[in-house]
Design a protein around this motif. Sequence first.
Motif, PDB file in Angstrom:
ATOM      1  N   UNK A  57       0.835  -1.192   0.000  1.00 28.30           N
ATOM      2  CA  UNK A  57       0.000   0.000   0.000  1.00 28.30           C
ATOM      3  C   UNK A  57       0.876   1.250   0.000  1.00 28.30           C
ATOM      4  N   UNK A  58       0.473   2.297  -0.737  1.00 24.52           N
ATOM      5  CA  UNK A  58       1.275   3.519  -0.795  1.00 24.52           C
ATOM      6  C   UNK A  58       1.552   4.077   0.603  1.00 24.52           C
ATOM      7  N   UNK A 205       9.416   6.399  -4.825  1.00 23.43           N
ATOM      8  CA  UNK A 205       8.430   5.333  -5.013  1.00 23.43           C
ATOM      9  C   UNK A 205       7.846   4.983  -3.650  1.00 23.43           C
ATOM     10  N   UNK A 206       6.517   4.953  -3.566  1.00 20.58           N
ATOM     11  CA  UNK A 206       5.854   4.765  -2.268  1.00 20.58           C
ATOM     12  C   UNK A 206       5.051   3.473  -2.153  1.00 20.58           C
ATOM     13  N   UNK A 207       4.710   2.823  -3.275  1.00 25.15           N
ATOM     14  CA  UNK A 207       3.923   1.599  -3.213  1.00 25.15           C
ATOM     15  C   UNK A 207       3.820   0.942  -4.572  1.00 25.15           C
ATOM     16  N   UNK A 208       3.238  -0.252  -4.599  1.00 27.44           N
ATOM     17  CA  UNK A 208       3.068  -0.953  -5.875  1.00 27.44           C
ATOM     18  C   UNK A 208       2.045  -2.071  -5.714  1.00 27.44           C
ATOM     19  N   UNK A 209       1.514  -2.502  -6.848  1.00 28.38           N
ATOM     20  CA  UNK A 209       0.688  -3.710  -6.894  1.00 28.38           C
ATOM     21  C   UNK A 209       0.894  -4.370  -8.251  1.00 28.38           C
ATOM     22  N   UNK A 214       3.196   3.418  -7.374  1.00 27.97           N
ATOM     23  CA  UNK A 214       2.779   4.705  -6.812  1.00 27.97           C
ATOM     24  C   UNK A 214       4.008   5.546  -6.479  1.00 27.97           C
ATOM     25  N   UNK A 215       3.944   6.827  -6.830  1.00 29.93           N
ATOM     26  CA  UNK A 215       5.108   7.705  -6.739  1.00 29.93           C
ATOM     27  C   UNK A 215       4.751   9.037  -6.092  1.00 29.93           C
ATOM     28  N   UNK A 221       2.666  15.804  -7.175  1.00 31.34           N
ATOM     29  CA  UNK A 221       1.664  14.733  -7.139  1.00 31.34           C
ATOM     30  C   UNK A 221       2.037  13.694  -6.081  1.00 31.34           C
ATOM     31  N   UNK A 222       1.161  13.517  -5.100  1.00 30.95           N
ATOM     32  CA  UNK A 222       1.398  12.546  -4.042  1.00 30.95           C
ATOM     33  C   UNK A 222       0.792  11.198  -4.414  1.00 30.95           C
ATOM     34  N   UNK A 223       1.567  10.136  -4.239  1.00 32.82           N
ATOM     35  CA  UNK A 223       1.135   8.772  -4.552  1.00 32.82           C
ATOM     36  C   UNK A 223       0.509   8.677  -5.945  1.00 32.82           C
ATOM     37  N   UNK A 224       1.213   9.250  -6.904  1.00 34.38           N
ATOM     38  CA  UNK A 224       0.748   9.249  -8.291  1.00 34.38           C
ATOM     39  C   UNK A 224       0.768   7.829  -8.840  1.00 34.38           C
ATOM     40  N   UNK A 225      -0.328   7.406  -9.418  1.00 35.74           N
ATOM     41  CA  UNK A 225      -0.454   6.058  -9.961  1.00 35.74           C
ATOM     42  C   UNK A 225       0.045   6.019 -11.398  1.00 35.74           C
ATOM     43  N   UNK A 226       0.964   5.087 -11.678  1.00 34.86           N
ATOM     44  CA  UNK A 226       1.493   4.968 -13.026  1.00 34.86           C
ATOM     45  C   UNK A 226       1.596   3.498 -13.414  1.00 34.86           C
ATOM     46  N   UNK A 227       1.496   3.228 -14.701  1.00 32.24           N
ATOM     47  CA  UNK A 227       1.521   1.856 -15.192  1.00 32.24           C
ATOM     48  C   UNK A 227       2.823   1.160 -14.796  1.00 32.24           C
ATOM     49  N   UNK A 228       2.697   0.000 -14.176  1.00 29.80           N
ATOM     50  CA  UNK A 228       3.875  -0.696 -13.644  1.00 29.80           C
ATOM     51  C   UNK A 228       4.836  -1.141 -14.745  1.00 29.80           C
TER      52      UNK A 228
END
Length: 247
Positions: A57-58, A205-209, A214-215, A221-228
């Motif tokens: 989780x981010x 980098x703050x999280x991933x799935x 998440x960056x 931009x906080x916890x910006x979602x980007x394609x893994x």
Amino acid sequence: MKTLRTLCILIILSGVIFFGLKINAKDIDIPFFNSDKKEAEKESAANSKKELKGSAEPLDVILYNQMDAPRLYNGCEVTSLAMVLNYAGYDVTKNTLADQIATVPLTYSSGLKGDPNDGFVGDMANGPGLGVYHGPIYKLAKTYAGNKVSDLTGKSISAVYEQLEKGNPVWVITTANFTPVDNMQTWKTPNGTIDITYSEHSVAVTGYNEKYVYLNDPYGYKNRKTDRTSFEKAWEQMGSQAIVIQK
């Protein structure tokens, strides 16, 4: 004859048979256990992957904006480092780090270009400038966190994800759009030639799935979602650069 018979048995056991060839044992070096070693390495790599949960989780990492006054137009690397240091308990600002990072000219009088492996290239505050790579960032981070700092550069992306699962955000170099770029150019520096792009960018980098990373993007931009998948390719294109600070 005993020595020759023993050698023949060893050769047969290794899976290699030589016909009509006289070989002295001292003249050969047969990798008897290479296949076993490779299998062990595969098993170790598989076990390492199994240790990952597959998501994290981010983290609630403070967001710093490089464009906030005092502005650092090209200061994404130190801004991202400030976020990671802050999360680890070190109270430091992006501008303090900007004053402390090593710097080199964008262009020397000789015509050679600056090397981001030596320091920040150019003017960080107002431009023109390029950026700075993991080496100088690692050295700067160590002045605050000492042995708590680890340079993950050159390792697989799983090393980054492992740190996220441990609750540690990771400083990385990527590209501005978090996808591979086709505008790389070659520079001649005092250390030789290097490939660079003005699309270079740094984030925390703050999280991933399974699908996203998440960056904390220092553009605001906080916890910006980007394609893994795209992010991983861009990160690898930029040299798989990553630094983590243990809390």
